[in-house]
Design a protein around this motif. Structure first.
Motif: not given
Length: 425
Positions: A27-29, A114-115, A120-122, A161-163
Motif C-alpha cells: 500500500w505504501l508503494t 526519496f522513497y 533501490i540503492l544501498p 530526514a524524517v521521511a
C-alpha cells in the motif's frame, strides 16, 4: 552489511517479490506512485497557469511526459539493484533535475523519488541521493521566494530526514517480522517433527509391550498346555503295551488339556481374557478350577489346593483378576516342571489396600539370586515379575534347597496403581 541486506530484502518486500508480500509495504508503494503522478501533474498545471506561452513551455511538457514514462518503466525492470535498474534511476533523477532547473515548482516530486532511491540503492548511496535531492529542493524553494527565508532552508532537510528515518524504521520492522515469522515456522516444524517422533516412539513401545504381553499369554496358556500334552502322550506311548488302561487315561487327560487349549485359543481371538474368568464366578472360582485341573492332570503325582482369605470390599478390576490367574498358572507350571513337588497350595488374601496371591510347594527349592529371577525355560518367573510390575505390585520369593518355595505377589488396589497403560491380559 546487515543493514544493506535489510534494505535490499525490504526493497524486494515492498515490490511484492519476496516470498511473502507485505500488505503495508504494498500500500505504501501504491501511495507513493499516486503521490508522484499527482505532484507531477500539479507542478505542470501550476507552471502552465503562471507561465503561459513561454519558450520553455514545450520543453517542460516534453520533460514532464518523459519523467512520467520513465517512472512507469520502473516496476517493469524489477526490484533488484541491477545495472539496468540503476541506470533507470540515474536517468529518472537527471530528468527531474533538469525540470527543477527549468521550473522550480517540480521540486515537490522529490518526496516519491526519496522513497524510490531508498528502496533501490544501498544505504550510503541512498543517503547521498537524498542529500542531493534535498539540495535541489532547497535551491528551488529559494528561487521561488521573494527574499531569504530560513524556513525554506531548514524545512526540506528536516522533512527529508524524517521521511528517511520513517522508511528505514519500517524496513527494519519488516525484516524483524520476517525473521520472527521464519523462527516461528522453524519452531512449528520442530514441534511437528517432535510429535511425529514421539508418536513413532509410542507406537514402537506399544508394539513391543503388546508382543511381550502376547508372549506371556501364550507361555502361560498354550505353551504350558502343549507341554503337558507332550508329557502325557509320551507316558501313554511308554505304557501302551504294558498298561493299556493307564495309557488310555493319559490320552484322555491330554484330550482334556487340548480342549482347554482350544478354548484359550478361541479366547485369544475374541478378547484375550482367560477362559476360566470368562466362564463366570470371578477369580476365586477360576483359582479353584485351576487347582482342581492341575491335580487331575498330575494323576496323583501333585496335589494342588486353593484357599481364600478375607472378602473383597469391591470387585477386583478385570485386569487384576486376569493377571493373578496368569501368575498362578505360570507359577504352577514351574512347580510341575521344575520343583518335583508332591503338594502345592494357592492362597488368595483380600486386604484393605491390596490383594495377595501366595503359591507354595514342598519341592526341591532353590537359592534365589537377589534382584534376578531364576533361570528357567521359557518366560517363567520373568513373566510373573513383568505382570506384577505392570500393576505396580511387588513380588517376593522365599526358597531354599530342599525346603520348597513360596512365591508371593501383592497387587495394590489404589486407583493410581491400576492406571498404567499396559494391560497384562
Amino acid at each position: 552489511m546487515e543493514y544493506v541486506r535489510e534494505q535490499r530484502s525490504g526493497a524486494a518486500e515492498a515490490d511484492g517479490t519476496a516470498t511473502g508480500p507485505d500488505p503495508d509495504a504494498r500500500w505504501l508503494t501504491l501511495l507513493m506512485h499516486a503521490a508522484f503522478f499527482l505532484l507531477l501533474g500539479t507542478s505542470l498545471t501550476r507552471f502552465l497557469m503562471r507561465h503561459p506561452g513561454e519558450a520553455r513551455t514545450p520543453w517542460i511538457i516534453a520533460l514532464s511526459i518523459t519523467l512520467a514514462v520513465l517512472y512507469l518503466l520502473g516496476p517493469v525492470l524489477g526490484s533488484r539493484p541491477t545495472p539496468r535498474r540503476l541506470t533507470w534511476l540515474g536517468v529518472l533523477v537527471a530528468v527531474w533535475m533538469v525540470l527543477v532547473v527549468l521550473a522550480p515548482s517540480f521540486a515537490w516530486c522529490a518526496v516519491p523519488l526519496f522513497y524510490t532511491g531508498l528502496r533501490i540503492l544501498p544505504p550510503r548511496a541512498a543517503l547521498a541521493l537524498v542529500a542531493l535531492l534535498t539540495a535541489f529542493v532547497v535551491a528551488a524553494q529559494l528561487r521561488l521566494a521573494t527574499g531569504f527565508d530560513p524556513n525554506l532552508v531548514l524545512a526540506p532537510p528536516a522533512v527529508a530526514a524524517v521521511a528517511t528515518a520513517v522508511f528505514v524504521h519500517m524496513q527494519r520492522q519488516a525484516v524483524r517480522q520476517r525473521e520472527l515469522a521464519a523462527r516461528q515456522r522453524e519452531l512449528i516444524d520442530d514441534l511437528l517433527r517432535t510429535r511425529r517422533e514421539l508418536a513413532a516412539t509410542e507406537r514402537r513401545e506399544g508394539t513391543l509391550a503388546e508382543r511381550q504381553r502376547l508372549s506371556m499369554e501364550i507361555h502361560d496358556t498354550l505353551a504350558q498346555g502343549l507341554s503337558s500334552q507332550q508329557m502325557l502322550l509320551q507316558a501313554a506311548d511308554r505304557t501302551w503295551t504294558a498298561d493299556p488302561d493307564a495309557a488310555r487315561r493319559h490320552v484322555r487327560t491330554a484330550t482334556g488339556i487340548a480342549e482347554r487349549n482350544l478354548a484359550e485359543a478361541r479366547r485369544f481371538v475374541h478378547d484375550l481374557a482367560p477362559a476360566d474368568l470368562a466362564e463366570g464366578g470371578g477369580l476365586e472360582a477360576a483359582l479353584h478350577a485351576l487347582a482342581a485341573r492341575e491335580s487331575a492332570q498330575a494323576q496323583g503325582v501333585l496335589t494342588v489346593r486353593c484357599h481364600v482369605e478375607g472378602t473383597p470390599h469391591a470387585p477386583l478390576p478385570d485386569r487384576v483378576q486376569s493377571a493373578l490367574l496368569r501368575i498362578a498358572q505360570g507359577a504352577l507350571a514351574n512347580v510341575r516342571e521344575h520343583a518335583g513337588a508332591t503338594a502345592a497350595g494357592l492362597t488368595l488374601t483380600h486386604l484393605d489396600d491390596r490383594v495377595v496371591l501366595d503359591i507354595g510347594d514342598n519341592g526341591r527349592g532353590f537359592t534365589p539370586e537377589p534382584g534376578a529371577p531364576r533361570a528357567v525355560r521359557g518366560h517363567g518367573l520373568p513373566a510373573i515379575r513383568a505382570r506384577v510390575h505392570q500393576l505396580g505390585g511387588t513380588l517376593t520369593i522365599e526358597s531354599a534347597p530342599g525346603e520348597g518355595t513360596v512365591l508371593s505377589a501383592g497387587i495394590p488396589l489404589a486407583p493410581t496403581a491400576l492406571t498404567t497403560p499396559e494391560d497384562p491380559t
